[in-house]
Scaffold this active site. Sequence first.
Site, PDB file in Angstrom:
ATOM      1  N   LYS A 151       0.837  -1.203   0.000  1.00 43.01           N
ATOM      2  CA  LYS A 151       0.000   0.000   0.000  1.00 43.01           C
ATOM      3  C   LYS A 151       0.870   1.251   0.000  1.00 43.01           C
ATOM      4  CE  LYS A 151      -3.861   2.018   2.632  1.00 43.01           C
ATOM      5  NZ  LYS A 151      -4.765   1.805   3.783  1.00 43.01           N
ATOM      6  N   SER A 173      -9.297   2.186   2.365  1.00 48.41           N
ATOM      7  CA  SER A 173      -8.310   2.863   1.541  1.00 48.41           C
ATOM      8  C   SER A 173      -7.264   1.917   0.941  1.00 48.41           C
ATOM      9  CB  SER A 173      -7.607   3.950   2.364  1.00 48.41           C
ATOM     10  OG  SER A 173      -6.881   3.389   3.446  1.00 48.41           O
ATOM     11  N   SER A 198     -10.079   0.087   6.571  1.00 50.92           N
ATOM     12  CA  SER A 198      -9.413   0.177   5.277  1.00 50.92           C
ATOM     13  C   SER A 198      -8.825  -1.111   4.753  1.00 50.92           C
ATOM     14  CB  SER A 198      -8.318   1.245   5.331  1.00 50.92           C
ATOM     15  OG  SER A 198      -8.888   2.527   5.445  1.00 50.92           O
TER      16      SER A 198
END
Length: 453
Positions: free
Chosen positions: A78, A152, A176
Amino acid sequence: MTSWVGLSAAEIAAAVREKRATPREVMAEHLARIERLDRRIGAFRTVRAEAALAEADEVAARPDLDGLPLAGVPVAVKDNLAVRGESTRLGSAATPETPAAADHVTVARLRAAGAVVVGLTNVPELCVFGTTEGVHGTARNPWDTSRTAGGSSGGSAAAVAAGMVPIALGNDGMGSLRIPAANCGLVTIKPGHGVVPAGIGDGDWFGMSENGPLATTVRDARLMLSVLADGGVSDEAAPGAQDAARAIAVSVRSPLAGVTVSRPYTDAVREAARLLAGAGHRVRRADPPYPMSLGVTAVRHWTAGTAVDAAGLDPRRLTRRTRVHAAVGRRFVDGVRTGTARERLRERLEPFFAEHDVLLTPALARRSPRSVPWHERGWLRNVLANTAYSPMTPPWNLTGWPAMAVPFGTLPSGAPCAVQLVGRPGSEAVLLDLAERIERSHPWPRTAGLDLG
């Protein structure tokens, strides 16, 4: 000839350790798939093709290859965690392009275990929202590309679901990991506070954010969590653990007042409850005593975390929704830092978890929003869209307790549905055992992207 795309991380690592595959050929296949599919999926901000192949060769030459738990396994990271030599952009035009001098500790642990970093994945700006789109790209759900992958950790989830990598690293400050996993048919676990090093942004959203795995199988999630936790969580189920009877509370009530849960998600929970009861667990309907103020508490922490992360960035280079989110949060930062509201919530919920080992809930309230330029839309519209579809996750960041998303059933569109498992502190292994029971009874296809051409 064996294709390594679509196999689990555990299967790939075993093949590499046993010299049935080389890290380079495994990596080359996954890079070819990324080249073919990612223009449609938008999982990656940057792909380290040459560096990844070179690092795969380095893994092959390691003298400890036969003992590496993730030998030669491609992994995506990420884009809010440092990867040596790459910039960390957090989905924003306001962040610098300066390459990181060192790996984040979780990335370093994955590499030490033999994994090879393929690239960094798309996130919404500053990892604020539950949809992933922005100046660096838009992550779509491989099961239904008209829908967002979630956020996210949306790019990481999309990469795994499309078979571009078998596992990915993400993190979870308000859901997320669990939100995109639930959208994309993946297994994830947000570990409890302190199990895995955090170091996410400036203060980990007041200790609410945790790093964790995104995987296609419970086995891979368990394996990756063990590596991230540096052995603090076993990579194997304890003998007989899956047969131990647990007290499981079942709730389909939204924690946030005024938000309802759609029928596919309530049906999935009830079916999963029947499955677990049939396996000998003590299952009963019971709603946690969520306070009416939970929604306000969640918004204060959510916006305050963004205010801290946005400090020092040029506001003119932030999108309007991020600027407003941070501006709202600035007034709450001092109050949130005390931790008083979180401690009150824990005290309110602890008696419930003293009576029940695990809570089973829907992972989401409804399917994910359409994949549109949410970053160009207003703040309130974004907040309402996020709240309407993902109210189930924030309480467990506020408490700091472990929670999982597990695919279970399908939506009318054919995309995956999912349930959430929540436990008291230290119960990561219990949640993984229950998830494995669910997975065995209702296996989900590993890779959506096989039909993308």
